[in-house]
Enzyme design. Structure first.
Site, PDB file in Angstrom:
ATOM      1  N   GLU A 142      16.660  -0.593  47.585  1.00  0.00           N
ATOM      2  CA  GLU A 142      17.064  -0.060  46.274  1.00  0.00           C
ATOM      3  C   GLU A 142      16.150  -0.533  45.151  1.00  0.00           C
ATOM      4  OE1 GLU A 142      19.061  -1.394  48.482  1.00  0.00           O
ATOM      5  OE2 GLU A 142      20.816  -0.106  48.809  1.00  0.00           O
ATOM      6  N   PHE A 157      36.399  -4.240  50.657  1.00  0.00           N
ATOM      7  CA  PHE A 157      35.070  -4.417  51.235  1.00  0.00           C
ATOM      8  C   PHE A 157      33.980  -3.887  50.288  1.00  0.00           C
ATOM      9  CE2 PHE A 157      31.751  -2.419  54.016  1.00  0.00           C
ATOM     10  CZ  PHE A 157      31.209  -3.592  54.514  1.00  0.00           C
ATOM     11  N   GLN A 158      33.015  -4.709  49.978  1.00  0.00           N
ATOM     12  CA  GLN A 158      31.888  -4.419  49.077  1.00  0.00           C
ATOM     13  C   GLN A 158      32.303  -4.145  47.638  1.00  0.00           C
ATOM     14  OE1 GLN A 158      29.338  -1.398  50.988  1.00  0.00           O
ATOM     15  NE2 GLN A 158      27.991  -3.060  51.637  1.00  0.00           N
ATOM     16  N   ARG A 177      -5.402 -13.579  28.681  1.00  0.00           N
ATOM     17  CA  ARG A 177      -5.945 -13.789  30.034  1.00  0.00           C
ATOM     18  C   ARG A 177      -6.584 -12.548  30.623  1.00  0.00           C
ATOM     19  NH1 ARG A 177      -2.278 -16.544  34.626  1.00  0.00           N
ATOM     20  NH2 ARG A 177      -4.055 -16.427  36.040  1.00  0.00           N
ATOM     21  N   VAL A 220       1.453  -6.452  40.142  1.00  0.00           N
ATOM     22  CA  VAL A 220       1.308  -7.655  39.309  1.00  0.00           C
ATOM     23  C   VAL A 220       0.404  -8.678  39.994  1.00  0.00           C
ATOM     24  CG1 VAL A 220       2.628  -9.621  38.422  1.00  0.00           C
ATOM     25  CG2 VAL A 220       3.519  -7.290  38.188  1.00  0.00           C
ATOM     26  N   PHE A 268      -3.256 -15.316  40.964  1.00  0.00           N
ATOM     27  CA  PHE A 268      -2.941 -15.343  39.523  1.00  0.00           C
ATOM     28  C   PHE A 268      -2.222 -16.658  39.196  1.00  0.00           C
ATOM     29  CE2 PHE A 268      -0.496 -14.217  35.748  1.00  0.00           C
ATOM     30  CZ  PHE A 268      -1.336 -13.379  35.044  1.00  0.00           C
ATOM     31  N   ILE A 269      -1.316 -17.037  40.100  1.00  0.00           N
ATOM     32  CA  ILE A 269      -0.557 -18.277  39.879  1.00  0.00           C
ATOM     33  C   ILE A 269      -1.448 -19.482  40.174  1.00  0.00           C
ATOM     34  CG2 ILE A 269       1.590 -19.509  40.473  1.00  0.00           C
ATOM     35  CD1 ILE A 269       1.954 -16.688  39.219  1.00  0.00           C
ATOM     36  N   GLU A 294      -3.229 -20.309  37.162  1.00  0.00           N
ATOM     37  CA  GLU A 294      -2.332 -20.998  36.210  1.00  0.00           C
ATOM     38  C   GLU A 294      -2.170 -22.458  36.590  1.00  0.00           C
ATOM     39  OE1 GLU A 294       0.642 -17.446  34.666  1.00  0.00           O
ATOM     40  OE2 GLU A 294       1.312 -18.747  36.263  1.00  0.00           O
TER      41      GLU A 294
HETATM   42  C1  LIG Z   1       1.229 -12.974  41.608  1.00  0.00           C
HETATM   43  C2  LIG Z   1      -0.131 -13.219  42.166  1.00  0.00           C
HETATM   44  O1  LIG Z   1      -0.636 -14.335  42.057  1.00  0.00           O
HETATM   45  O2  LIG Z   1      -0.743 -12.166  42.773  1.00  0.00           O
HETATM   46  P1  LIG Z   1      -2.326 -12.060  43.193  1.00  0.00           P
HETATM   47  O3  LIG Z   1      -2.543 -12.977  44.347  1.00  0.00           O
HETATM   48  O4  LIG Z   1      -2.492 -10.634  43.563  1.00  0.00           O
HETATM   49  O5  LIG Z   1      -3.125 -12.453  41.993  1.00  0.00           O
END
Ligand SMILES: CC(=O)OP(=O)(O)O
Length: 596
Positions: free
Chosen positions: A43, A105-106, A249, A378, A463-464, A467
């Site tokens: 969903e 139920f549910q 960024r 993302v 991406f993380i 960071e």
């Molecule tokens: C959210 C993330 O770090 O994705 P990617 O590895 O594609 O940069």
């Protein structure tokens, strides 16, 4: 209910059946010639796809889930719609009304859960009221540019009600909403501020809509460079010399640098989510032009607020202004952008083995039709797409902009191809994001949606990772298992290849074209390195002894054991940017006055 939804011009909706939704499934079967049911496999994908439909078309997107988990699974997509101001209708199954409030139920009380995300959420109380409530929900979703939820006890869908089409026609349906207008006085005051400024900059958001060409005219006339928010990418042609691109960024070096030294920012229709961090640290004068009176002052203290539609503001600025003298600051901004663009082109032109991400964009730009649609998931791909995708106002693209929900790429591509069946659709996702929704590759296959899926796969949440590098801290939790996405795709009946060097790309993209032109989806599993694109947001500009000095943020070095960066030139060289120039160098070349 379905006839009401059809009357609003909706021809497909996304969902997955459940016992509490069977009466509507029955109705969908009866209406199948007019309302296409798109069977997604989770969903969340349905809700994100409905949000993407709305973002791409401006028309309401529709999704559904059954009682309990079917309803809760929708939430991420509904928040995505709310944050990006996309009108979405969510139909929610509920157990028969005779079983409600017995912990059946549910069964659970669904309205409180949706109260936060939805501008309008109602439980239908009688079968006869269902058409009206759905019509009202659609009106509320449009009015608030957000989410409307209608919870339907399953038994109501089996009740015969008078067979009269609920009228959806009202005097407002064919009209554009009236928008606030700027006054002569307001525009003249802004023009005075422009005259007094030495380094004015526009920061433009998607409120500019289809008025990008007018803004370009104003930018040339007043000699003001343009920076844009992520959501405005493509609304101002990328090839306009005064368009410096995004801040922060995801930015171009030129946008970050020019914004950092600006003494007047005119924000037009810009909902900038990083304003509190980026705007507030800069001591410029600030003009905000916005249609939403509740947004004034959110970004920065106001020197001037103009409650106005963005396009109408630009129109009046054009009418009431005179041509500015050629400006060395504007020319320096253009030169800074050209220097940056040459750097990007240099990275695009290399051959790499193992594969790096830039060459993928080179191939996309080569084969993309000029009205191609992009769904970008993302992660690093957002930064890279902003930097490397060549877009014009003919293109469309969709991202989860403000909620930034990983896994939005597949749903966005489904929506793009269903809403625009004749246009070429690219889906670009990292391996982390794709693996959150990859079950719905089978939906592309089921409906023969000829999407070109490109998975940039480096076994890292990159991406993380960047960071974590900047905080600084040890890497924690960001490395993920590599997977054979081509094999997974083939397991779902989707043709696919794996690419490991840039020399493999032309053949892979040629195959992608061949397969998609024959009406079938294709997947390229691009095994890239975990190289980081140059983090230009680490550059800092300060006035010192009457001149501009550019340095690298000292915390950039904190995580490095060996290679301490002591100058911007070393920083550029680290990212293969030997030809990049610092802004003070460019200012000197263009004789930009250095005084405050
Ligand atoms: C959210 C993330 O770090 O994705 P990617 O590895 O594609 O940069």
């Amino acid at each position: 209910m379905l006839k009401v939804i059809e009357a609003w011009g909706v021809d497909h909706m996304y969902g997955y059946p459940g016992g509490s939704f069977n009466s509507t499934m029955n109705a969908l079967d009866i209406e199948k010639e007019r309302m296409r049911y798109i069977q997604i496999r989770h969903e969340q994908v349905g809700a994100l796809a409905a949000a993407a439909d709305a973002k791409l078309t401006g028309k309401i997107g529709v999704t559904f889930g059954s009682a309990g988990p079917g309803a809760t699974n929708l939430l991420t997509g509904l928040y995505d719609a709310r944050e990006d101001h996309a009108p979405v209708l969510a139909l929610i199954g509920q157990v028969p009304h005779t079983n409600m409030n017995y912990n059946y139920f549910q069964e659970f009380d669904e309205n409180p859960m949706f109260a936060d995300v939805a501008a309008y959420a109602r439980l239908v109380m009688t079968p006869e009221s269902l058409p009206y409530i759905v019509d009202k929900a659609i009106r509320e979703a449009y009015k608030h540019r957000g989410v409307a939820v209608v919870v339907i006890p399953n038994d109501f869908g089996y009740v015969q009600i008078p067979d009269e089409l609920y009228s959806s026609v009202s005097p407002t349906d064919q009209k554009d909403r009236p928008l606030p207008q700027p006054t002569d006085l307001e525009v003249d005051a802004v023009l005075e501020m422009v005259k007094a400024a030495k380094r004015p900059v526009f920061h433009v958001g998607r409120g500019i809509r289809d008025n990008g060409a007018k803004l370009v005219e104003l930018s040339k006339k007043l000699q003001i460079p343009i920076t844009v928010t992520g959501q405005a990418k493509g609304l101002i042609p990328d090839d306009y010399e005064g368009n410096l691109g995004m801040l922060n960024r995801a930015s171009s070096k030129a946008a970050d640098e020019i914004f950092a030294v600006s003494d007047l920012v005119i924000a037009i229709g810009a909902d900038f989510p990083f304003a509190n961090a980026i705007y507030r640290t800069h001591p410029f004068k600030f003009v905000q032009v916005d249609v939403d009176e509740a947004q004034f002052g959110r970004h920065h203290y106001l020197d001037k607020g103009v409650w106005s539609d963005a396009g109408d503001f630009v129109d009046k600025m054009l009418v009431r202004s005179t041509d500015a003298e050629p400006s060395s600051f504007f020319q320096a901004a253009v030169a800074d952008m050209q220097n940056w663009q040459a750097y990007l082109d240099h990275l695009l032109d290399r051959e790499t083995s193992p594969l790096e991400f830039e060459q993928i964009y080179r191939e996309i730009n080569k084969i993309a039709n000029d009205d191609a649609i992009y769904s970008i998931d993302v992660g690093d791909n957002i930064i890279n797409s902003f930097r490397y995708l060549k877009l014009t106002p003919k293109n469309k693209w969709v991202i989860s902009a403000l909620f930034a929900s990983m896994g939005s790429g597949v749903p966005g591509a489904l929506a793009a191809q269903l809403s625009f069946p004749d246009r070429q659709v690219f889906h670009i996702a990292g391996d982390g994001a794709f693996s959150m929704v990859m079950q719905d590759l089978i939906t592309e296959k089921k409906y023969d949606l000829p999407i070109i899926n490109i998975i940039t796969s480096n076994a890292s949440l990159n991406f993380i990772k960047s960071e974590q590098d900047d905080i600084p801290m040890n890497h924690s939790g960001i490395f993920i298992e590599d997977q054979d996405f081509a094999m997974i795709a083939r397991g779902m009946g989707v043709e696919a290849v794996t690419v490991r060097a840039s020399s493999d790309l032309p053949a892979a993209f040629a195959k992608a074209l061949e397969v998609t032109q024959a009406g079938r989806p294709f997947l390229i599993d691009a095994k890239i390195t975990d190289k980081r694109g140059i983090p230009v947001e680490e550059l800092e500009l300060k006035q010192q002894d009457g001149t501009w000095v550019e340095t690298v943020n000292p915390s950039y070095n904190a995580n490095r054991a060996l290679t301490h960066i002591s100058s911007v030139q070393e920083f550029f060289a680290e990212y293969d940017g030997g030809e990049l120039k610092s802004l003070p160098e460019i200012f000197a070349e263009h004789n930009v006055p250095t005084d405050k």
